[in-house]
Write a protein that holds these residues in place. Sequence first.
Motif, PDB file in Angstrom:
ATOM      1  N   GLU A 259       0.832  -1.208   0.000  1.00  0.00           N
ATOM      2  CA  GLU A 259       0.000   0.000   0.000  1.00  0.00           C
ATOM      3  C   GLU A 259       0.866   1.257   0.000  1.00  0.00           C
ATOM      4  N   ALA A 260       1.934   1.259   0.799  1.00  0.00           N
ATOM      5  CA  ALA A 260       2.790   2.440   0.915  1.00  0.00           C
ATOM      6  C   ALA A 260       3.465   2.790  -0.403  1.00  0.00           C
ATOM      7  N   PHE A 261       3.743   1.775  -1.224  1.00  0.00           N
ATOM      8  CA  PHE A 261       4.450   2.014  -2.474  1.00  0.00           C
ATOM      9  C   PHE A 261       3.549   1.860  -3.706  1.00  0.00           C
ATOM     10  N   GLY A 262       2.261   1.612  -3.479  1.00  0.00           N
ATOM     11  CA  GLY A 262       1.350   1.484  -4.602  1.00  0.00           C
ATOM     12  C   GLY A 262       1.552   0.227  -5.419  1.00  0.00           C
ATOM     13  N   PHE A 263       2.007  -0.836  -4.785  1.00  0.00           N
ATOM     14  CA  PHE A 263       2.233  -2.101  -5.488  1.00  0.00           C
ATOM     15  C   PHE A 263       0.987  -2.981  -5.399  1.00  0.00           C
ATOM     16  N   ALA A 264      -0.108  -2.496  -5.961  1.00  0.00           N
ATOM     17  CA  ALA A 264      -1.374  -3.237  -5.875  1.00  0.00           C
ATOM     18  C   ALA A 264      -1.289  -4.584  -6.586  1.00  0.00           C
ATOM     19  N   ASP A 265      -0.499  -4.641  -7.663  1.00  0.00           N
ATOM     20  CA  ASP A 265      -0.383  -5.903  -8.395  1.00  0.00           C
ATOM     21  C   ASP A 265       0.282  -6.990  -7.546  1.00  0.00           C
ATOM     22  N   LEU A 266       1.295  -6.612  -6.768  1.00  0.00           N
ATOM     23  CA  LEU A 266       1.936  -7.582  -5.893  1.00  0.00           C
ATOM     24  C   LEU A 266       1.005  -8.006  -4.757  1.00  0.00           C
ATOM     25  N   ARG A 267       0.268  -7.041  -4.241  1.00  0.00           N
ATOM     26  CA  ARG A 267      -0.669  -7.351  -3.141  1.00  0.00           C
ATOM     27  C   ARG A 267      -1.737  -8.334  -3.605  1.00  0.00           C
ATOM     28  N   ALA A 268      -2.142  -8.263  -4.863  1.00  0.00           N
ATOM     29  CA  ALA A 268      -3.217  -9.120  -5.368  1.00  0.00           C
ATOM     30  C   ALA A 268      -2.714 -10.462  -5.912  1.00  0.00           C
ATOM     31  N   ASP A 269      -1.404 -10.600  -6.046  1.00  0.00           N
ATOM     32  CA  ASP A 269      -0.840 -11.823  -6.647  1.00  0.00           C
ATOM     33  C   ASP A 269      -0.990 -12.993  -5.674  1.00  0.00           C
ATOM     34  N   GLU A 270      -1.740 -14.010  -6.071  1.00  0.00           N
ATOM     35  CA  GLU A 270      -1.991 -15.160  -5.205  1.00  0.00           C
ATOM     36  C   GLU A 270      -0.711 -15.928  -4.890  1.00  0.00           C
ATOM     37  N   ARG A 271       0.293 -15.810  -5.734  1.00  0.00           N
ATOM     38  CA  ARG A 271       1.559 -16.493  -5.492  1.00  0.00           C
ATOM     39  C   ARG A 271       2.322 -15.889  -4.315  1.00  0.00           C
ATOM     40  N   LEU A 272       1.881 -14.702  -3.863  1.00  0.00           N
ATOM     41  CA  LEU A 272       2.578 -13.968  -2.804  1.00  0.00           C
ATOM     42  C   LEU A 272       1.688 -13.771  -1.580  1.00  0.00           C
ATOM     43  N   LYS A 273       0.706 -14.632  -1.423  1.00  0.00           N
ATOM     44  CA  LYS A 273      -0.315 -14.435  -0.397  1.00  0.00           C
ATOM     45  C   LYS A 273       0.251 -14.497   1.024  1.00  0.00           C
ATOM     46  N   SER A 274       1.106 -15.484   1.297  1.00  0.00           N
ATOM     47  CA  SER A 274       1.653 -15.652   2.648  1.00  0.00           C
ATOM     48  C   SER A 274       3.160 -15.447   2.621  1.00  0.00           C
ATOM     49  N   ASN A 275       3.744 -15.285   3.824  1.00  0.00           N
ATOM     50  CA  ASN A 275       5.188 -15.124   3.911  1.00  0.00           C
ATOM     51  C   ASN A 275       5.908 -16.318   3.302  1.00  0.00           C
ATOM     52  N   ASN A 276       5.445 -17.530   3.598  1.00  0.00           N
ATOM     53  CA  ASN A 276       6.097 -18.712   3.035  1.00  0.00           C
ATOM     54  C   ASN A 276       5.971 -18.751   1.517  1.00  0.00           C
ATOM     55  N   VAL A 279       8.612 -16.443   0.316  1.00  0.00           N
ATOM     56  CA  VAL A 279       9.940 -17.053   0.426  1.00  0.00           C
ATOM     57  C   VAL A 279      10.187 -17.976  -0.764  1.00  0.00           C
ATOM     58  N   ARG A 280       9.178 -18.772  -1.115  1.00  0.00           N
ATOM     59  CA  ARG A 280       9.322 -19.685  -2.247  1.00  0.00           C
ATOM     60  C   ARG A 280       9.436 -18.930  -3.575  1.00  0.00           C
ATOM     61  N   ALA A 281       8.934 -17.704  -3.592  1.00  0.00           N
ATOM     62  CA  ALA A 281       8.955 -16.904  -4.826  1.00  0.00           C
ATOM     63  C   ALA A 281      10.148 -15.959  -4.909  1.00  0.00           C
ATOM     64  N   ARG A 282      11.065 -16.060  -3.970  1.00  0.00           N
ATOM     65  CA  ARG A 282      12.174 -15.096  -3.915  1.00  0.00           C
ATOM     66  C   ARG A 282      12.976 -15.032  -5.213  1.00  0.00           C
ATOM     67  N   GLU A 283      13.099 -16.135  -5.908  1.00  0.00           N
ATOM     68  CA  GLU A 283      13.936 -16.162  -7.100  1.00  0.00           C
ATOM     69  C   GLU A 283      13.485 -15.152  -8.145  1.00  0.00           C
ATOM     70  N   TRP A 284      12.165 -14.944  -8.273  1.00  0.00           N
ATOM     71  CA  TRP A 284      11.693 -13.929  -9.219  1.00  0.00           C
ATOM     72  C   TRP A 284      11.191 -12.668  -8.527  1.00  0.00           C
ATOM     73  N   LEU A 285      10.770 -12.797  -7.246  1.00  0.00           N
ATOM     74  CA  LEU A 285      10.238 -11.637  -6.535  1.00  0.00           C
ATOM     75  C   LEU A 285      11.325 -10.611  -6.225  1.00  0.00           C
ATOM     76  N   MET A 286      12.473 -11.077  -5.737  1.00  0.00           N
ATOM     77  CA  MET A 286      13.497 -10.129  -5.321  1.00  0.00           C
ATOM     78  C   MET A 286      14.049  -9.294  -6.481  1.00  0.00           C
ATOM     79  N   PRO A 287      14.355  -9.876  -7.645  1.00  0.00           N
ATOM     80  CA  PRO A 287      14.781  -9.010  -8.765  1.00  0.00           C
ATOM     81  C   PRO A 287      13.724  -7.976  -9.135  1.00  0.00           C
ATOM     82  N   ASP A 288      12.446  -8.373  -9.049  1.00  0.00           N
ATOM     83  CA  ASP A 288      11.358  -7.440  -9.345  1.00  0.00           C
ATOM     84  C   ASP A 288      11.370  -6.287  -8.347  1.00  0.00           C
ATOM     85  N   LEU A 289      11.475  -6.599  -7.051  1.00  0.00           N
ATOM     86  CA  LEU A 289      11.486  -5.548  -6.030  1.00  0.00           C
ATOM     87  C   LEU A 289      12.721  -4.661  -6.152  1.00  0.00           C
TER      88      LEU A 289
END
Length: 394
Positions: A259-276, A279-289
């Motif tokens: 919300e603070a950064f306006g990343f609504a697409d990440l907030r809605a992504d079901e692949r990123l729903k929980s912390n775990n 963690v499993r998505a770090r390989e593609w999530l971290m370069p994106d962030l």
Amino acid sequence: MSKRLPYEGIRVVEFTHMVMGPTCGLVLGDLGAEVIKVEAVGHGREGDATRRLLGSGSGFFPMFNRNKKSVALDLQTPEGREAALRLIATADIVSENFKPGTMQKLGLDYESLKASNPRLIYVSHKGFLPGPYDHRTALDEVVQMMGGLAYMTGRPGDPLRAGTSVNDIMGGMFGAIGAMAALAEREATGCGQEIQSALFENNVFLVAQHILQYAVTGKPASPMPARISAWAVYDVFEVSDGQIFLAVVSDTQWAIFCEAFGFADLRADERLKSNNDRVRAREWLMPDLRQRVAGFTVQELSARFEQAGLPFAPITRPQDLLDDPHLQATGGLSPITLPDGSQTQTVLLPITMGGERPQVRLDPPKLGEHNEEVFAALGYSPEQIQAFTSKETQ
């Protein structure tokens, strides 16, 4: 401090050098004890060698020897040893960190002293507690390498020591804790005791969480740079003008971050729903962030994270902390005068007592600065005191 310190009236006589032993005296001195540092002179010795170290050792003496008095003695002479024994007879605590056998040769070990002073508390800081390794010469870096800490700090196959003297400092702190416990027990029993603290065992305590991780899971802990983090966003990011550490460690924080950064697409992504999931998505999530925040400045990200209540930390060099606004505002730094007369600031103990930080009462002393004060009180004449450090005894 405006109130009585807890160890006022306690006398500590220390035979220490480098970092580990002096840290013990520092803690007790900051908390009110009278700490008398006995520095060996003569036969090529000129007091604590850290007075003259260069480079990474140049901060040792001024950091770990405030709130102490210095007396200089030639401990190789009968007169010097007798003066040391007369001083020890007035002590509650003796602290030392010389190699095994040194104090025994001088007749200043615990077994030699306890009969004449059964209330004496004697703190020995060593490389190893008694056992198969206790004959070895230890240094902070030695025990970091053999104790698993360098393995955990470095990249796989590239062990790296921690960037400060963690075992020396903590070993001295545990020595002080042991002395405090012994003082409390002496109140009940009337008897002192010997306390031992050691670099290797301290280091093992530091890595014990990783030992227990293996015991619980059966899986060895990976070095920190290669670990699988428990949290998805918990890393250093390169931004437009430097580096900053950012952390998002819960599902609630993830929602706040998006919300603070306006990343609504990440907030809605079901692949990123929980912390775990993250963690499993770090390989593609971290370069994106990393790409999304790369255009920000350190100050902009700091302000955004602080406003949102999220964890962050600009990457700070030690010298920059002298101007840290929090330390300046809270009194975490205190002015001192060094033995050469120059002035600087030092770092106080990281505690408050009744809302106050224990203060610097005595600047780091000159070599033998308190000989006359200390030994005159023990009945020595000015001529005898002068002889302790005269050229004839050196």
